[in-house]
Design an enzyme around this catalytic site. Structure first.
Site, PDB file in Angstrom:
ATOM      1  CG  ASN A  10      -2.249   0.712   0.927  1.00 12.78           C
ATOM      2  OD1 ASN A  10      -2.268   1.722   0.246  1.00 12.78           O
ATOM      3  ND2 ASN A  10      -3.341   0.188   1.467  1.00 12.78           N
TER       4      ASN A  10
ATOM      5  CB  THR B 168      12.476  -6.579  17.852  1.00 15.47           C
ATOM      6  OG1 THR B 168      11.772  -7.236  18.911  1.00 15.47           O
ATOM      7  CG2 THR B 168      12.132  -5.091  17.841  1.00 15.47           C
TER       8      THR B 168
ATOM      9  CG  HIS C 211      22.857   3.438  11.188  1.00 17.39           C
ATOM     10  ND1 HIS C 211      23.535   3.756  10.046  1.00 17.39           N
ATOM     11  CD2 HIS C 211      21.544   3.572  10.906  1.00 17.39           C
ATOM     12  CE1 HIS C 211      22.668   4.087   9.106  1.00 17.39           C
ATOM     13  NE2 HIS C 211      21.458   3.982   9.603  1.00 17.39           N
TER      14      HIS C 211
ATOM     15  NE  ARG D  50       6.053  -8.279  25.426  1.00 17.70           N
ATOM     16  CZ  ARG D  50       6.631  -7.099  25.519  1.00 17.70           C
ATOM     17  NH1 ARG D  50       6.109  -6.072  24.885  1.00 17.70           N
ATOM     18  NH2 ARG D  50       7.727  -6.927  26.224  1.00 17.70           N
TER      19      ARG D  50
ATOM     20  N   GLY E 214      -0.939  -1.342   8.730  1.00 18.78           N
ATOM     21  CA  GLY E 214      -0.359  -0.033   8.467  1.00 18.78           C
ATOM     22  C   GLY E 214       0.568   0.454   9.569  1.00 18.78           C
TER      23      GLY E 214
END
Length: 185
Positions: free
Chosen positions: A84, A164, A114, A179, A141
């Site tokens: 989208n 993550t 980084h 989660r 989204g």
């Protein structure tokens, strides 16, 4: 001695300030600009310049505008993939998106990370990890998927989630950090 691109592709620390990498990003910016500014009726599912840049982009893959990617050549889309408006893919490593997967508006996929040392970060040092998203996944989204993550087939990532860690097939995750949650009917 390995080039910065070779280091990037090997998953080693590399400098993103390298002229070769800058040239490749420039090529991607131009292709994204063409896609983002082309009239929708002329562009179709994806501007030809962008489709030619990607590692794989079947005719059934559809990208709304605006869209941004870092390199493009590390982006591999399956059949029927839909991205989208406002999606960003920092494809410093391969990003594979399985068939029939849908990404909501402003989803962000970040392979690059980084350096934590500010002196080395100022020199442009970063490391890249791949992202793999299985088939039939729905990513809501504004979700962010970080490098090194695999999202299993049929999974759902809630809007605004920051992913993550790996998401098992069929799981639903939400939140920051994401989660598992019980699926809603």
């Amino acid at each position: 001695m390995a080039s910065e691109r070779e280091k990037m592709e090997a998953g080693d620390w590399y400098s993103c300030l390298d002229p070769e990498l800058d040239g490749l990003r420039r090529k991607a910016r131009i292709a994204c600009h063409v896609h983002n500014t082309m009239p929708p009726d002329e562009r179709g599912a994806m501007a030809p310049a962008l489709r030619a840049l990607f590692g794989a982009a079947p005719g059934s893959a559809f990208l709304e505008a605006p869209f941004h990617c870092a390199y493009g050549f590390n982006l591999f889309l399956g059949e029927g993939v839909y991205l989208n408006a406002g999606c960003t893919v920092l494809d410093t490593e391969p990003v594979r998106i399985g068939a029939q997967t849908m990404l909501g508006p402003s989803v962000q996929l970040y392979c690059a990370d980084h350096h934590r040392d500010p002196v080395l970060r100022a020199r442009g040092l970063e490391i890249a990890r791949p992202i793999t998203i299985g088939a039939d996944v729905w990513i809501g989204g504004g979700a962010i998927i970080l490098g090194g993550v695999t999202v299993g087939e049929g999974a759902i990532v809630g809007a605004g989630a920051v992913v993550t860690r790996n998401v098992p097939s069929g799981a639903t995750v939400a939140g920051n950090p994401a989660r598992p949650i019980a699926p809603r009917g």
